[in-house]
Design a protein around this motif. Structure first.
Motif, PDB file in Angstrom:
ATOM      1  N   GLU A   1       0.821  -1.207   0.000  1.00  0.00           N
ATOM      2  CA  GLU A   1       0.000   0.000   0.000  1.00  0.00           C
ATOM      3  C   GLU A   1       0.856   1.259   0.000  1.00  0.00           C
ATOM      4  OE1 GLU A   1      -3.137   0.288  -0.540  1.00  0.00           O
ATOM      5  OE2 GLU A   1      -3.388  -1.900  -0.658  1.00  0.00           O
TER       6      GLU A   1
ATOM      7  N   LYS B   1       1.978   1.742  -3.530  1.00  0.00           N
ATOM      8  CA  LYS B   1       0.874   2.210  -4.365  1.00  0.00           C
ATOM      9  C   LYS B   1       0.624   3.698  -4.152  1.00  0.00           C
ATOM     10  CE  LYS B   1      -2.837  -0.360  -4.895  1.00  0.00           C
ATOM     11  NZ  LYS B   1      -3.982  -1.281  -4.644  1.00  0.00           N
TER      12      LYS B   1
ATOM     13  N   ARG C   1       0.935   6.572  -7.028  1.00  0.00           N
ATOM     14  CA  ARG C   1      -0.139   7.521  -7.355  1.00  0.00           C
ATOM     15  C   ARG C   1       0.382   8.950  -7.304  1.00  0.00           C
ATOM     16  NH1 ARG C   1      -2.940   4.386  -3.372  1.00  0.00           N
ATOM     17  NH2 ARG C   1      -4.292   2.795  -4.307  1.00  0.00           N
TER      18      ARG C   1
ATOM     19  N   SER D   1       3.543  -4.534 -14.053  1.00  0.00           N
ATOM     20  CA  SER D   1       3.439  -5.216 -12.759  1.00  0.00           C
ATOM     21  C   SER D   1       4.225  -6.520 -12.845  1.00  0.00           C
ATOM     22  CB  SER D   1       1.974  -5.485 -12.397  1.00  0.00           C
ATOM     23  OG  SER D   1       1.385  -6.377 -13.323  1.00  0.00           O
TER      24      SER D   1
ATOM     25  N   ALA E   1       0.862  -3.674 -17.773  1.00  0.00           N
ATOM     26  CA  ALA E   1      -0.510  -3.364 -17.360  1.00  0.00           C
ATOM     27  C   ALA E   1      -1.092  -2.218 -18.175  1.00  0.00           C
ATOM     28  CB  ALA E   1      -0.547  -3.024 -15.873  1.00  0.00           C
TER      29      ALA E   1
ATOM     30  N   MET F   1      -5.996   4.013 -12.459  1.00  0.00           N
ATOM     31  CA  MET F   1      -6.958   2.916 -12.284  1.00  0.00           C
ATOM     32  C   MET F   1      -6.244   1.565 -12.276  1.00  0.00           C
ATOM     33  SD  MET F   1     -10.077   4.286 -14.719  1.00  0.00           S
ATOM     34  CE  MET F   1     -11.015   2.771 -14.529  1.00  0.00           C
ATOM     35  N   ALA F   2      -5.215   1.419 -13.107  1.00  0.00           N
ATOM     36  CA  ALA F   2      -4.462   0.164 -13.126  1.00  0.00           C
ATOM     37  C   ALA F   2      -3.716  -0.047 -11.815  1.00  0.00           C
ATOM     38  CB  ALA F   2      -3.481   0.168 -14.303  1.00  0.00           C
TER      39      ALA F   2
ATOM     40  N   ASP G   1      -4.732   0.994  -8.926  1.00  0.00           N
ATOM     41  CA  ASP G   1      -5.752   0.593  -7.947  1.00  0.00           C
ATOM     42  C   ASP G   1      -6.108  -0.884  -8.079  1.00  0.00           C
ATOM     43  OD1 ASP G   1      -5.860   3.148  -6.925  1.00  0.00           O
ATOM     44  OD2 ASP G   1      -7.568   3.758  -8.170  1.00  0.00           O
ATOM     45  N   ARG G   2      -6.003  -1.443  -9.269  1.00  0.00           N
ATOM     46  CA  ARG G   2      -6.396  -2.840  -9.499  1.00  0.00           C
ATOM     47  C   ARG G   2      -5.286  -3.838  -9.171  1.00  0.00           C
ATOM     48  NH1 ARG G   2      -8.720  -0.594 -14.329  1.00  0.00           N
ATOM     49  NH2 ARG G   2      -6.882  -1.309 -15.483  1.00  0.00           N
ATOM     50  N   LEU G   3      -4.094  -3.375  -8.856  1.00  0.00           N
ATOM     51  CA  LEU G   3      -2.981  -4.292  -8.595  1.00  0.00           C
ATOM     52  C   LEU G   3      -3.284  -5.186  -7.390  1.00  0.00           C
ATOM     53  CD1 LEU G   3       0.094  -1.900  -9.071  1.00  0.00           C
ATOM     54  CD2 LEU G   3      -0.712  -3.684 -10.643  1.00  0.00           C
ATOM     55  N   SER G   4      -2.884  -6.436  -7.487  1.00  0.00           N
ATOM     56  CA  SER G   4      -3.043  -7.374  -6.368  1.00  0.00           C
ATOM     57  C   SER G   4      -1.788  -8.227  -6.268  1.00  0.00           C
ATOM     58  CB  SER G   4      -4.276  -8.256  -6.568  1.00  0.00           C
ATOM     59  OG  SER G   4      -4.185  -8.982  -7.779  1.00  0.00           O
TER      60      SER G   4
END
Length: 313
Positions: free
Chosen positions: A109, A112, A116, A132, A140, A152-153, A155-158
């Motif tokens: 986090e 991330k 951002r 990624s 990505a 947005m990409a 935010d979608r990272l896992s």
């Protein structure tokens, strides 16, 4: 040039009929004038005629109709447009070790949030892409000026298992090379956010060498501490940050190394990248040019008719 709606060209038929009608009317008018046998009297009644000027408003009006019809047909043409080539790729580590909480709230986090911040502060002129990586690397978001797509990409990272830092650099280099087809590579920079231990894929040393060969600096940002751990199947597993590995990659590839990311530190990345404007050919609709030309001819028809004949066409 191609037309997206050629059916509109059928409207040229009534325009052509109007032109033919005008010619016929003019010929009939000329024939009637010849039947006037007293030429001396005709010369006194109408000593000078308008000549070619009387045809100009009608011709301009017909051209206006024709141009507007072509505009309705939505013509397309190949247009050469400028394109900023300078590119930054953000390579983001999504390996399981990034879940360690030695950085608040955790490494993942925190990285991330820094990504951002970097995206929002990047000048609009740069192309920006996102890679990624965990056990492998994937693009990505290819290089783009659409900042929202990158955010947005992010935010979608896992998270996943494995850490392929070398593959992330190679994927970033491929994305940069694919930006355009010019022989000269665009000015570029890679920003890699990771906790630093390469566990799979090509080596960090090979990746750094390849980046250096292509003239693309790699700036690395380390997240974590030597005492970081993650919970794996109910047991604590140590995942110490590998700062020396990330520092070594940055030095070999001509970039910078940071143990904490802030906007001021990262600003040096895009301050040093420079700029390079290239060109690409794309198809664009050019109907507006035909409409504009049609309106100009309409104006010519109106002005000449009022000036020479004191009436509108």
């Amino acid at each position: 040039m191609t037309l997206l709606a050629p059916i509109w060209l059928l409207l040229l038929i009534p325009v052509a009929l109007l032109a033919v009608t005008y010619v016929i009317v003019q010929l009939r008018r000329s024939a009637y004038a010849v039947r006037f046998t007293n030429l001396d009297l005709l010369d006194k009644v109408a000593p000078t005629g308008p000549g070619w000027r009387r045809h100009l408003p009608a011709a301009a009006l017909l051209l206006m109709f024709a141009l507007l019809v072509v505009g309705f047909a939505r013509p397309q043409a190949e247009v050469t447009v400028p394109r900023e080539r300078a590119t930054i790729m953000v390579a983001f580590d999504v390996s399981a070790s990034m879940g360690a909480t030695d950085v608040s709230p955790n490494r993942f986090e925190a990285a991330k949030q820094a990504a951002r911040q970097f995206v929002r502060g990047l000048p609009e002129r740069f192309n920006l892409g996102l890679v990624s990586f965990s056990s492998n690397a994937s693009i990505a978001v290819p290089p783009t000026t659409d900042r929202q797509a990158v955010l947005m990409a992010i935010d979608r990272l896992s998270m996943d298992s494995g850490t392929a830092i070398g593959e992330a650099v190679y994927s970033s280099l491929e994305a940069i090379a694919s930006l355009d087809s010019q022989e000269e590579a665009p000015p570029a920079h890679i920003v890699l956010l990771s906790d630093g231990s390469n566990t799979t894929g090509r080596t960090v040393t090979d990746a750094a060498a390849e980046a250096a060969n292509r003239g693309v600096p790699v700036t690395t940002i380390a997240y974590g501490t030597p005492g970081g751990t993650i919970n794996l199947s109910g047991r604590e597993v140590p995942v110490p940050v590998d700062g020396p590995a990330l520092r070594g990659m940055a030095e070999a590839a001509g970039g910078g190394f940071y143990e904490a990311a802030s906007g001021d530190e990262l600003q040096a990345v895009y301050d040093d990248i420079g700029t390079s404007v290239g060109f690409r050919t794309e198809r664009q609709e050019v109907w507006q040019w035909f409409v504009a030309a049609g309106l100009i001819f309409a104006l010519i028809a109106a002005v000449t008719s009022m000036l020479w004949f004191s009436r509108l066409p």
